[in-house]
Enzyme design. Structure first.
Site, PDB file in Angstrom:
ATOM      1  N   GLY A   1       0.831  -1.205   0.000  1.00  0.00           N
ATOM      2  CA  GLY A   1       0.000   0.000   0.000  1.00  0.00           C
ATOM      3  C   GLY A   1       0.862   1.251   0.000  1.00  0.00           C
ATOM      4  O   GLY A   1       0.585   2.220  -0.723  1.00  0.00           O
TER       5      GLY A   1
ATOM      6  N   SER B   1      -3.563   9.578   7.914  1.00  0.00           N
ATOM      7  CA  SER B   1      -2.852   8.678   7.008  1.00  0.00           C
ATOM      8  C   SER B   1      -1.573   9.323   6.491  1.00  0.00           C
ATOM      9  O   SER B   1      -1.612  10.323   5.771  1.00  0.00           O
ATOM     10  CB  SER B   1      -3.745   8.298   5.818  1.00  0.00           C
ATOM     11  OG  SER B   1      -2.945   7.673   4.829  1.00  0.00           O
TER      12      SER B   1
ATOM     13  N   GLN C   1       0.272   7.921   4.377  1.00  0.00           N
ATOM     14  CA  GLN C   1       0.365   7.635   2.944  1.00  0.00           C
ATOM     15  C   GLN C   1      -0.334   8.726   2.143  1.00  0.00           C
ATOM     16  O   GLN C   1       0.185   9.168   1.110  1.00  0.00           O
ATOM     17  CB  GLN C   1      -0.236   6.260   2.636  1.00  0.00           C
ATOM     18  CG  GLN C   1       0.593   5.135   3.235  1.00  0.00           C
ATOM     19  CD  GLN C   1      -0.046   3.770   3.069  1.00  0.00           C
ATOM     20  OE1 GLN C   1      -1.165   3.646   2.571  1.00  0.00           O
ATOM     21  NE2 GLN C   1       0.662   2.742   3.504  1.00  0.00           N
TER      22      GLN C   1
ATOM     23  N   ASP D   1       0.378   0.136  13.017  1.00  0.00           N
ATOM     24  CA  ASP D   1       0.729  -1.200  12.514  1.00  0.00           C
ATOM     25  C   ASP D   1       0.967  -2.204  13.639  1.00  0.00           C
ATOM     26  O   ASP D   1       1.217  -3.386  13.367  1.00  0.00           O
ATOM     27  CB  ASP D   1       1.978  -1.113  11.630  1.00  0.00           C
ATOM     28  CG  ASP D   1       1.689  -0.377  10.327  1.00  0.00           C
ATOM     29  OD1 ASP D   1       0.509  -0.309   9.922  1.00  0.00           O
ATOM     30  OD2 ASP D   1       2.650   0.150   9.724  1.00  0.00           O
TER      31      ASP D   1
ATOM     32  N   ARG E   1       1.730  -9.001   9.048  1.00  0.00           N
ATOM     33  CA  ARG E   1       1.723  -8.736  10.491  1.00  0.00           C
ATOM     34  C   ARG E   1       0.764  -9.674  11.239  1.00  0.00           C
ATOM     35  O   ARG E   1       0.987  -9.993  12.403  1.00  0.00           O
ATOM     36  CB  ARG E   1       1.389  -7.275  10.773  1.00  0.00           C
ATOM     37  CG  ARG E   1       2.416  -6.324  10.159  1.00  0.00           C
ATOM     38  CD  ARG E   1       2.342  -4.928  10.735  1.00  0.00           C
ATOM     39  NE  ARG E   1       2.931  -3.971   9.821  1.00  0.00           N
ATOM     40  CZ  ARG E   1       4.244  -3.784   9.631  1.00  0.00           C
ATOM     41  NH1 ARG E   1       5.113  -4.489  10.325  1.00  0.00           N
ATOM     42  NH2 ARG E   1       4.674  -2.886   8.769  1.00  0.00           N
TER      43      ARG E   1
HETATM   44  C1  S3P Z   1       2.754   3.954   6.212  1.00  0.00           C
HETATM   45  C2  S3P Z   1       1.626   4.534   6.730  1.00  0.00           C
HETATM   46  C3  S3P Z   1       0.570   3.786   7.422  1.00  0.00           C
HETATM   47  C4  S3P Z   1       1.026   2.384   7.815  1.00  0.00           C
HETATM   48  C5  S3P Z   1       1.793   1.706   6.707  1.00  0.00           C
HETATM   49  C6  S3P Z   1       3.016   2.515   6.337  1.00  0.00           C
HETATM   50  C7  S3P Z   1       3.745   4.801   5.525  1.00  0.00           C
HETATM   51  O1  S3P Z   1      -0.545   3.649   6.546  1.00  0.00           O
HETATM   52  O2  S3P Z   1      -0.070   1.594   8.197  1.00  0.00           O
HETATM   53  O3  S3P Z   1       2.202   0.402   7.082  1.00  0.00           O
HETATM   54  O4  S3P Z   1       4.891   4.358   5.306  1.00  0.00           O
HETATM   55  O5  S3P Z   1       3.408   5.959   5.212  1.00  0.00           O
HETATM   56  P1  S3P Z   1      -1.699   4.777   6.440  1.00  0.00           P
HETATM   57  O6  S3P Z   1      -1.144   5.981   5.830  1.00  0.00           O
HETATM   58  O7  S3P Z   1      -2.761   4.135   5.597  1.00  0.00           O
HETATM   59  O8  S3P Z   1      -2.154   4.991   7.860  1.00  0.00           O
END
Ligand code: S3P
Length: 447
Positions: free
Chosen positions: A101, A174, A176, A326, A400
């Site tokens: 993701g 988020s 991300q 996480d 996980r």
């Molecule tokens: C991450 C952000 C988190 C996390 C993922 C890694 C990142 O996700 O759960 O494992 O590296 O930016 P979300 O942005 O969906 O919360």
């Protein structure tokens, strides 16, 4: 990589005391960002400690497809020769981000303001995850996205030819989404602003500054306001990736679960936007000392010494969720071996991770004789010290979930079986031999 081959069932049984040192791999979040920012820079970026898990390898391959040179040197250092901000070439084929993701969402951001088109896909887990949260802000820059229902992958993104800067308040906590907008903002003129209500991991902001971008964060009544000046010249850097606190959580938890254990977990990132689990474990009564605190590659780092000791159930405040998002699966496993209930609220985001993690943990714990209560955005685990075990857990292509149940089985009366250890490759390829060296008792099972 869309699939990791046939399922590899595995069981974990009550373990003798765990002893020794656990050298966990590099931080997954930082590894993705180092490759992407290296690709968007002019000149050479050298990366040591990169996580060589499948998620990150898929991002390395994607950066090559967008025109960067990415090479692993003998000895494990990675070298990226970037194309500069706005220099991405159009990939010749579909970009397959596998299970990642973070990979797909950050890469979509990084290309959204270049006049190129790319199609993204991933494995069954990634194809089920929502991408509208990314494509919605990217269309504000002028990009166009066509995906399946809910914006799901496979999805084609046509980058903006004359990108506009964007001011965007993230509708959910988020990193991300925040990072995708900031990476898109790199190739837009003027200032791109992201506002978040709750602090999520800030590796993108830190690393953008290291590569030479003008970026600053202000805490205001509106929230955390992050302002990036577009069209900087990023220059290649030398990056040391700290070891991943989210991966460290597994040997740390195992040492807390198995009577008589003492394990040293060196060099673990202690970024305050990531360390909520350690605060929670301290409240549960865990015996963890933080030794040799230092800074490496712009991130705080410490060696963790973990000793077994009884844990008590706690209530985790919802506002802590972004800093340990996480770690809820492994916390749920630990909570099953604690005394009393552990209450986790404000965790709705877990429903859209590599799988629906509230459901996966609830079903797997129930199968092992643990009482749970579950709601749309909460999970309560009733800890009993030594759960019965003996159940089979579905892992839903989620690394996980797989590692959490293997850790649980080290402290249950009967072995805990998982249906597939394959997904562990995505973030912690050495997990099984590393845990076995500490003393864990795992067994490969027949499918
Ligand atoms: C991450 C952000 C988190 C996390 C993922 C890694 C990142 O996700 O759960 O494992 O590296 O930016 P979300 O942005 O969906 O919360």
């Amino acid at each position: 990589m869309s699939s990791h081959g046939p399922a590899r069932p595995m069981s974990s049984r009550r373990s003798a005391p765990l002893k020794g040192e656990a050298l966990v791999p590099g931080d997954k979040s930082i590894s993705h960002r180092a490759l992407i920012l290296g690709a968007l820079s002019v000149g050479e970026t050298r990366i040591t400690g990169l996580l060589e898990g499948q998620d990150v390898l898929d991002t390395a391959k994607a950066m090559q497809a967008f025109g960067a040179q990415v090479e692993r040197q003998e000895g494990g250092e990675w070298v990226v020769n970037g194309v500069g901000v706005g220099g991405f070439a159009e990939p010749e084929s579909v970009i397959d981000c596998g299970n990642a993701g973070t990979g797909v969402r950050l890469i979509m951001g990084a290309m959204a303001t270049s006049p190129i088109t790319a199609t993204f896909t991933g494995d069954a887990s990634l194809r089920a995850r929502p991408m509208g949260r990314i494509t919605e802000p990217l269309t504000l820059f002028g990009a166009k996205a066509v995906g399946r229902e809910g914006g799901r992958l496979p999805l084609t993104l046509k980058g903006a030819t004359s990108p506009l800067p964007v001011r965007y308040a993230t509708p959910m906590p988020s990193a991300q989404v925040k990072s995708a907008v900031l990476l898109a903002g790199l190739n837009a003129p003027g200032e791109t602003v992201v506002i978040e209500q709750e602090a999520t991991r800030d590796h993108t902001e830190r690393m953008l500054a290291v590569f030479g971008a003008d970026i600053n964060t202000e805490i205001t009544p509106e929230g955390r306001v992050i302002t990036l000046t577009g069209q900087p010249e990023l220059t290649g850097q030398t990056i040391t990736v700290p070891r991943d606190p989210s991966s460290a959580a597994f040997p740390v938890a195992a040492a807390l679960l198995v009577e008589g254990s003492e394990v040293l977990v060196p060099g673990i990132g202690q970024n305050p936007t990531r360390n909520g689990l350690f605060t929670t474990l301290a409240e549960m009564g865990a015996d963890i000392t933080f030794e040799n605190e230092r800074e490496e590659g712009g991130e705080p780092v410490a060696d963790l010494r973990v000793r077994f000791g009884p844990l008590k159930g706690v209530e985790v405040p919802p506002e802590r969720a972004p800093s340990m998002i996480d770690e809820y699966p492994i916390l749920a496993a630990l909570a099953a071996t604690a005394q009393g209930p552990t209450v986790m609220r404000g965790i709705r985001e877990l429903r859209v991770k590599e799988c629906d993690r509230i459901n996966a943990m609830a079903r797997g714990l129930e199968a092992n004789g643990v009482n749970v209560e579950e709601g749309e955005d909460f999970l309560i685990v009733h800890g009993t010290g030594t759960p019965p075990g003996g159940g089979i857990c579905a892992t839903f292509l989620d690394h996980r979930i797989a590692m959490s149940f293997l850790c649980l089985g080290m402290a249950t009366r009967n072995p805990v079986k998982i249906d597939d250890a394959g997904p562990i490759e995505t973030s912690f390829p050495d997990f099984i031999p590393l845990m076995e060296r500490l003393g864990a008792s795992f067994r490969r099972e027949n499918a």
